[in-house]
Write an enzyme that holds these catalytic residues in place. Structure first.
Site, PDB file in Angstrom:
ATOM      1  N   GLY A 125       0.836  -1.197   0.000  1.00 52.99           N
ATOM      2  CA  GLY A 125       0.000   0.000   0.000  1.00 52.99           C
ATOM      3  C   GLY A 125       0.869   1.245   0.000  1.00 52.99           C
ATOM      4  O   GLY A 125       2.081   1.146  -0.154  1.00 52.99           O
ATOM      5  N   GLY A 126       0.243   2.386   0.200  1.00 57.84           N
ATOM      6  CA  GLY A 126       0.964   3.658   0.104  1.00 57.84           C
ATOM      7  C   GLY A 126       2.118   3.766   1.073  1.00 57.84           C
ATOM      8  O   GLY A 126       3.191   4.259   0.759  1.00 57.84           O
ATOM      9  N   LYS A 157       6.482  -6.379   8.158  1.00 55.78           N
ATOM     10  CA  LYS A 157       5.814  -5.157   7.727  1.00 55.78           C
ATOM     11  C   LYS A 157       6.893  -4.090   7.551  1.00 55.78           C
ATOM     12  O   LYS A 157       7.631  -3.814   8.490  1.00 55.78           O
ATOM     13  CB  LYS A 157       4.806  -4.742   8.792  1.00 55.78           C
ATOM     14  CG  LYS A 157       3.859  -3.638   8.376  1.00 55.78           C
ATOM     15  CD  LYS A 157       2.800  -3.466   9.468  1.00 55.78           C
ATOM     16  CE  LYS A 157       1.582  -2.779   8.986  1.00 55.78           C
ATOM     17  NZ  LYS A 157       0.528  -2.678  10.014  1.00 55.78           N
ATOM     18  N   ASP A 169     -10.327   0.294  14.661  1.00 57.88           N
ATOM     19  CA  ASP A 169     -10.280  -0.116  13.260  1.00 57.88           C
ATOM     20  C   ASP A 169     -10.796  -1.536  13.045  1.00 57.88           C
ATOM     21  O   ASP A 169     -10.326  -2.251  12.166  1.00 57.88           O
ATOM     22  CB  ASP A 169      -8.810  -0.041  12.806  1.00 57.88           C
ATOM     23  CG  ASP A 169      -8.745   0.445  11.384  1.00 57.88           C
ATOM     24  OD1 ASP A 169      -7.641   0.484  10.818  1.00 57.88           O
ATOM     25  OD2 ASP A 169      -9.816   0.750  10.842  1.00 57.88           O
ATOM     26  N   LYS A 195     -12.503  -4.184  11.497  1.00 56.75           N
ATOM     27  CA  LYS A 195     -13.197  -4.390  10.218  1.00 56.75           C
ATOM     28  C   LYS A 195     -12.711  -5.721   9.674  1.00 56.75           C
ATOM     29  O   LYS A 195     -11.688  -6.244  10.130  1.00 56.75           O
ATOM     30  CB  LYS A 195     -12.899  -3.251   9.256  1.00 56.75           C
ATOM     31  CG  LYS A 195     -11.427  -2.971   9.022  1.00 56.75           C
ATOM     32  CD  LYS A 195     -11.251  -1.675   8.250  1.00 56.75           C
ATOM     33  CE  LYS A 195      -9.798  -1.265   8.150  1.00 56.75           C
ATOM     34  NZ  LYS A 195      -9.629   0.041   7.511  1.00 56.75           N
ATOM     35  N   ASN A 215      -9.057  -6.804   9.078  1.00 57.63           N
ATOM     36  CA  ASN A 215      -8.123  -6.792  10.210  1.00 57.63           C
ATOM     37  C   ASN A 215      -8.297  -7.979  11.134  1.00 57.63           C
ATOM     38  O   ASN A 215      -7.652  -8.058  12.180  1.00 57.63           O
ATOM     39  CB  ASN A 215      -8.298  -5.494  11.022  1.00 57.63           C
ATOM     40  CG  ASN A 215      -7.699  -4.302  10.309  1.00 57.63           C
ATOM     41  OD1 ASN A 215      -6.978  -4.476   9.331  1.00 57.63           O
ATOM     42  ND2 ASN A 215      -8.025  -3.109  10.773  1.00 57.63           N
ATOM     43  N   ASP A 221      -2.842  -5.369  12.165  1.00 64.47           N
ATOM     44  CA  ASP A 221      -2.816  -4.034  11.539  1.00 64.47           C
ATOM     45  C   ASP A 221      -3.254  -2.932  12.487  1.00 64.47           C
ATOM     46  O   ASP A 221      -4.249  -2.264  12.269  1.00 64.47           O
ATOM     47  CB  ASP A 221      -3.659  -4.029  10.261  1.00 64.47           C
ATOM     48  CG  ASP A 221      -2.751  -4.263   9.063  1.00 64.47           C
ATOM     49  OD1 ASP A 221      -3.253  -4.486   7.970  1.00 64.47           O
ATOM     50  OD2 ASP A 221      -1.534  -4.224   9.264  1.00 64.47           O
ATOM     51  N   THR A 259     -12.095   1.054   4.321  1.00 60.31           N
ATOM     52  CA  THR A 259     -13.480   0.657   4.596  1.00 60.31           C
ATOM     53  C   THR A 259     -14.082   1.508   5.711  1.00 60.31           C
ATOM     54  O   THR A 259     -13.489   1.621   6.782  1.00 60.31           O
ATOM     55  CB  THR A 259     -13.470  -0.820   5.066  1.00 60.31           C
ATOM     56  OG1 THR A 259     -12.553  -1.538   4.265  1.00 60.31           O
ATOM     57  CG2 THR A 259     -14.839  -1.447   4.997  1.00 60.31           C
TER      58      THR A 259
HETATM   59  O1  LIG Z   1      -1.566  -6.197   3.608  1.00 58.76           O
HETATM   60  C1  LIG Z   1      -1.634  -6.065   4.785  1.00 58.76           C
HETATM   61  N1  LIG Z   1      -1.341  -4.931   5.415  1.00 58.76           N
HETATM   62  C2  LIG Z   1      -0.842  -3.838   4.705  1.00 58.76           C
HETATM   63  C3  LIG Z   1      -1.106  -3.625   3.359  1.00 58.76           C
HETATM   64  C4  LIG Z   1      -0.582  -2.511   2.702  1.00 58.76           C
HETATM   65  C5  LIG Z   1       0.250  -1.599   3.360  1.00 58.76           C
HETATM   66  C6  LIG Z   1       0.501  -1.853   4.710  1.00 58.76           C
HETATM   67  C7  LIG Z   1       1.395  -0.908   5.435  1.00 58.76           C
HETATM   68  F1  LIG Z   1       1.492   0.243   4.773  1.00 58.76           F
HETATM   69  F2  LIG Z   1       0.941  -0.681   6.676  1.00 58.76           F
HETATM   70  F3  LIG Z   1       2.586  -1.490   5.490  1.00 58.76           F
HETATM   71  C8  LIG Z   1      -0.048  -2.911   5.394  1.00 58.76           C
HETATM   72  C9  LIG Z   1      -2.112  -7.254   5.593  1.00 58.76           C
HETATM   73  C10 LIG Z   1      -1.571  -7.224   7.028  1.00 58.76           C
HETATM   74  C11 LIG Z   1      -2.059  -8.452   7.740  1.00 58.76           C
HETATM   75  N2  LIG Z   1      -1.617  -9.644   7.021  1.00 58.76           N
HETATM   76  C12 LIG Z   1      -0.984 -10.690   7.653  1.00 58.76           C
HETATM   77  N3  LIG Z   1      -0.950 -11.871   7.013  1.00 58.76           N
HETATM   78  C13 LIG Z   1      -0.331 -12.914   7.600  1.00 58.76           C
HETATM   79  N4  LIG Z   1       0.274 -12.878   8.778  1.00 58.76           N
HETATM   80  C14 LIG Z   1       0.254 -11.691   9.427  1.00 58.76           C
HETATM   81  N5  LIG Z   1       0.758 -11.323  10.618  1.00 58.76           N
HETATM   82  C15 LIG Z   1       0.466 -10.026  10.801  1.00 58.76           C
HETATM   83  N6  LIG Z   1      -0.221  -9.526   9.757  1.00 58.76           N
HETATM   84  C16 LIG Z   1      -0.368 -10.562   8.903  1.00 58.76           C
HETATM   85  C17 LIG Z   1      -2.080  -9.741   5.647  1.00 58.76           C
HETATM   86  C18 LIG Z   1      -1.631  -8.530   4.884  1.00 58.76           C
END
Ligand SMILES: O=C(Nc1cccc(C(F)(F)F)c1)C1CCN(c2ncnc3[nH]cnc23)CC1
Length: 329
Positions: A30-31, A53, A148, A150, A153, A166, A186
């Site tokens: 994402g951004g 992340k 948040d 939803k 999450n 998240d 959302t």
């Molecule tokens: O895509 C995600 N987040 C996201 C998407 C775009 C941008 C950003 C940011 F900018 F914050 F970096 C975050 C989801 C986060 C939670 N996900 C997890 N999947 C598996 N194990 C996990 N353990 C913890 N989380 C997960 C699935 C993906």
């Protein structure tokens, strides 16, 4: 830079940097950054899978109010440990990026499982709601409002129990100044007092619980419209309609959770979650067993092997997994 206290997050004191992990898949993008599935290459937890992340400091700093969210995600997860909240194992930074190493949850989003099942029977909705209530109760006890709640999450672990993920940053940087876009992503699950910026307390999470349960039991959130503006209007007008198949206890619970006036909402009072846990809808729930994950989940994510990402969106998992060298130092 954001001061990182290594002691509680990285217990073995191992010097950690991005090169300690091999990047296997993209889970989200994402951004502000990306989330990868990674494998640890050294140390006591060698070969363990994690979710990494990676947040770009530049984009976050540009949106000043979001720096607070970013700090809070790391700080919250550092001090909060709970069976239904994702755990943070490492946190470190380079010049340009922040890295959070979180437990990997192979079950994907609860709602992608729901998409397969369509509507959930009340017993299954009750199972997920009870685990979510215990997670929110824990956050509130630590003075944290999730804000948040939803579908995207709420993730599932390998056995089908839920985990809230998240915390903090929304996934997209909010660039346009269109007021309805002030809220990230959302909005269907957002409490009225957030949308009208009345300031908000922990009761916003109980509103969102109500919208999530309504969605699990009907297939859609209670207030939807063809665009964001109309959706916000519906949330504020909040005329609730229930399908005929709803039991009176379910109608009563959701009506009390989806009260627009927050001080009349179930869970608003000092007893917080207790007001909800003692509602007739949850009369058969054994809360101690639920907390110990002794209650069998409605379904177990079907996984071929530990790196099976079939539960995740191919839009991301199909991408070549690279942590683009904005700044390799
Ligand atoms: O895509 C995600 N987040 C996201 C998407 C775009 C941008 C950003 C940011 F900018 F914050 F970096 C975050 C989801 C986060 C939670 N996900 C997890 N999947 C598996 N194990 C996990 N353990 C913890 N989380 C997960 C699935 C993906």
């Amino acid at each position: 830079s954001i001061p990182i206290n290594e002691l509680t997050v990285n217990p073995t004191g191992e010097k950690i940097n991005p090169k300690c992990f091999s990047i296997l898949k993209v889970l989200g993008k994402g951004g502000y950054g990306k989330v990868f599935m990674v494998r640890k290459l050294q140390g006591e937890d060698t070969s363990t899978l994690y979710a990494m992340k990676v947040l770009k400091k530049a984009t976050i700093v540009r949106n000043t109010k979001d720096t607070q969210h970013t700090k809070s995600e790391r700080n919250i997860l550092e001090f909060i440990a709970h069976p239904f909240i994702v755990s943070l194992h490492y946190a470190f930074q380079s010049n340009a990026k922040l890295y959070l190493i979180l437990e990997y949850l192979p079950g994907g989003e609860l709602f992608s499982q729901l998409d397969k099942e369509g509507i959930l029977v009340e017993k299954s909705a009750c199972f997920y709601a009870s685990e979510i209530i215990l997670a929110l109760e824990h956050l509130h006890k630590h003075g944290v409002i999730y804000r948040d709640l939803k579908p995207e999450n709420v993730l599932l672990d390998s056995r089908g129990h839920i985990k809230l993920t998240d915390f903090g940053l929304c996934k997209e940087a909010i660039l346009d100044n269109n007021r309805t876009h002030t809220f990230c992503g959302t909005i269907e699950y957002m409490a009225p007092e957030i949308l009208t910026r009345k300031g908000h307390g922990k009761a916003v999470d109980w509103w969102s619980l109500g919208t999530l349960m309504y969605d699990m039991m009907t297939g859609a959130p209670p207030f939807v419209a063809e665009n964001r503006k109309r959706t916000i209007e519906k949330i504020l007008k909040s005329k609730l309609i229930f399908p005929r198949y709803f039991r009176p206890e379910a109608i009563d619970l959701l009506t009390r959770l989806l009260k627009r006036k927050e001080d009349t909402r179930l869970g608003y009072g000092p007893d917080d979650s207790e007001e909800i846990k003692r509602h007739k809808f949850f009369e058969h729930v054994n809360w101690e067993a639920t907390l110990k994950k002794a209650v069998k989940p409605p379904f177990e994510p079907t996984l071929r092997d530990e790196t099976d990402v079939s539960q995740f969106d191919t839009k991301f998992t199909g991408m070549t997994p690279v942590d683009s060298p904005v700044d390799s130092s």
